[in-house]
Design a protein around this motif. Structure first.
Motif, short mmCIF file in Angstrom:
data_model
loop_
_atom_site.label_atom_id
_atom_site.label_comp_id
_atom_site.label_asym_id
_atom_site.label_seq_id
_atom_site.Cartn_x
_atom_site.Cartn_y
_atom_site.Cartn_z
N LYS A 140 46.42 43.02 44.26
CA LYS A 140 47.37 43.09 43.13
C LYS A 140 47.18 41.86 42.22
CE LYS A 140 52.24 42.33 42.07
NZ LYS A 140 52.05 42.47 40.68
N LEU A 141 47.05 40.68 42.83
CA LEU A 141 46.86 39.47 42.03
C LEU A 141 45.55 39.54 41.24
CD1 LEU A 141 48.11 36.60 44.40
CD2 LEU A 141 49.34 37.78 42.59
N ARG A 142 44.52 40.10 41.86
CA ARG A 142 43.24 40.25 41.16
C ARG A 142 43.39 41.16 39.94
NH1 ARG A 142 38.27 44.15 42.43
NH2 ARG A 142 40.01 45.54 42.04
N VAL A 179 47.62 38.83 33.00
CA VAL A 179 49.04 38.58 33.31
C VAL A 179 49.21 37.11 33.73
CG1 VAL A 179 50.93 39.15 34.91
CG2 VAL A 179 49.39 40.97 34.07
N VAL A 180 50.18 36.44 33.10
CA VAL A 180 50.45 35.04 33.45
C VAL A 180 51.46 35.01 34.59
CG1 VAL A 180 51.35 32.82 32.63
CG2 VAL A 180 49.93 34.24 31.11
N ARG A 181 51.16 34.24 35.62
CA ARG A 181 52.02 34.20 36.81
C ARG A 181 52.20 32.74 37.19
NH1 ARG A 181 52.84 38.16 40.96
NH2 ARG A 181 53.29 37.16 42.94
N GLU A 226 34.35 36.06 44.45
CA GLU A 226 35.49 35.99 43.53
C GLU A 226 36.81 36.19 44.27
OE1 GLU A 226 35.55 38.50 39.90
OE2 GLU A 226 37.73 38.57 40.16
N ASN A 227 36.77 37.05 45.28
CA ASN A 227 38.02 37.34 45.99
C ASN A 227 38.55 36.15 46.79
OD1 ASN A 227 38.80 39.82 45.08
ND2 ASN A 227 37.58 40.96 46.60
N LEU A 269 39.33 33.50 45.40
CA LEU A 269 40.40 33.07 44.49
C LEU A 269 41.66 33.90 44.70
CD1 LEU A 269 41.34 31.54 41.86
CD2 LEU A 269 40.42 33.48 40.59
N HIS A 270 41.53 35.21 44.66
CA HIS A 270 42.70 36.08 44.70
C HIS A 270 43.36 36.08 46.09
CE1 HIS A 270 41.11 37.06 40.87
NE2 HIS A 270 40.03 37.63 41.39
N ALA A 271 42.53 36.14 47.13
CA ALA A 271 43.07 36.16 48.50
C ALA A 271 43.83 34.86 48.79
CB ALA A 271 41.94 36.35 49.50
N GLN A 272 43.30 33.75 48.33
CA GLN A 272 43.96 32.47 48.62
C GLN A 272 45.20 32.25 47.75
OE1 GLN A 272 39.71 30.85 49.99
NE2 GLN A 272 40.69 29.70 48.39
#
Ligand code: CP
Ligand code: NVA
Length: 304
Positions: free
Chosen positions: A26-28, A35-37, A285-286, A288-291
């Motif tokens: 979802k974050l990826r 989207v800014v989070r 790349e993941n 980044l998103h997973a962490q």
């Protein structure tokens, strides 16, 4: 409430790990749409690196910044850690000032000792024994390309090292069968194998491990800290290479992964990174998103 740590995959339940992987995707997707989070606004991650890194450093540092927080890069060369300040004392002090700590080091005992004295969550960013953050990215990548890996088969080809040992933990946590193909004398820890014997088998022939598998994975023959063994390992491991011929033995939809950095001509053939079923760049790349998902889970206790 005591801080939750992430020192191995066993620190989270199977359900938590599955949710974390979903959240990473979802974050990826959100990040790719701009989207800014800012869920970690004003939060700080301390990053202790006693070994080199490209992916781990960039992903944690960029991840904290993208979530509105900040990350501090601490190397033993510039901190009192390198001059012998006890790890427990360092843990008490550093954890009194930041919201989470990430450590890449040699002995796994060091992260255990740091976590025991820390007031905030501690993340293992690679030790000689385990590399759990990489497994979050690998599981997320597999799921994004092929769906759940539960019930599937993974072939590990090469050294029974920190990555292999995290795959062993993952086999139980994510419910897949793991075949490890390694040279004699380079098997993973025997106690760990015993604990996971329902899910994991060890063979010495890469073809036997690869046949019909859904995912083929490998890693360098000599890990960080084993530089003196590089030459000897090149001889021992020469038949433990993932290449297109080995991929042909696997399932027709099998994916190829490598945590990187890779040595073309050693554990993989020169053409493997660009193989049609290689997903190594998505896998990188993941991180980044997973962490980012992991940081939100540990710091905020949220998975949405
Ligand atoms: N895969 C991985 O952990 O890469 P780095 O050593 O570059 O961080
Ligand atoms: N097994 C490798 C992984 C690097 C990300 C090492 O420990 O050097």
């Amino acid at each position: 409430m005591a801080a939750r740590h992430f020192l191995t995959l066993n620190d989270l339940s199977s359900d938590e790990l599955e949710s974390l992987v979903d959240h990473g995707t979802k974050l990826r997707n959100d990040w790719r749409q701009g989207v800014v989070r800012e869920t970690l606004k004003n939060r700080v991650l301390a990053m202790i690196f006693e070994k080199s890194s490209t992916r781990t450093r960039v992903s944690f540092e960029a991840g904290m910044t993208q979530l509105g927080g900040a990350a501090l890069f601490l190397s033993p060369r510039d901190t009192q850690l390198g001059r012998g300040e006890p790890i427990e004392d360092s843990a008490i002090v550093i954890s009194s000032m930041v919201d989470a700590v990430m450590i890449r080091t040699f002995s796994h005992d060091t992260v255990d000792a740091f976590a025991a004295a820390s007031r905030v969550p501690v993340i293992n960013a690679l030790t000689d024994d385990f590399h759990p953050c990489q497994l979050l990215a690998d599981m997320q990548t597999y799921r994004e390309h092929r769906g759940s890996i539960r019930g599937g088969t993974v072939a590990w080809v090469g050294d029974g090292n920190n990555m292999c040992q995290s795959y062993i933990n993952a086999a139980t946590q994510f419910g897949f069968n793991l075949r490890v193909a390694c040279p004699e004398g380079y098997e993973p820890d025997s106690e760990l194998l015993k604990t996971h014997q329902d899910r994991v088998s060890v063979v010495h022939d890469p073809a036997e491990a690869a046949r019909g598998a859904d995912l083929l994975v490998t890693d360098v023959w000599a890990s960080m800290g084993q530089e003196d063994e590089q030459k000897a390992r090149q001889r021992v491991f020469q038949n433990y290479q993932i290449n297109p011929s080995l991929m042909k033995l696997a399932d027709k939809d099998a994916l190829f992964m490598h945590c990187l950095p890779a040595h073309r001509g050693e554990e993989i053939s020169a053409d493997m990174m660009e193989h049609p079923r290689s997903v190594v760049w998505d896998e990188a790349e993941n991180r980044l998103h997973a962490q980012k998902a992991l940081l939100e889970f540990l710091i905020l206790n949220r998975l949405d």
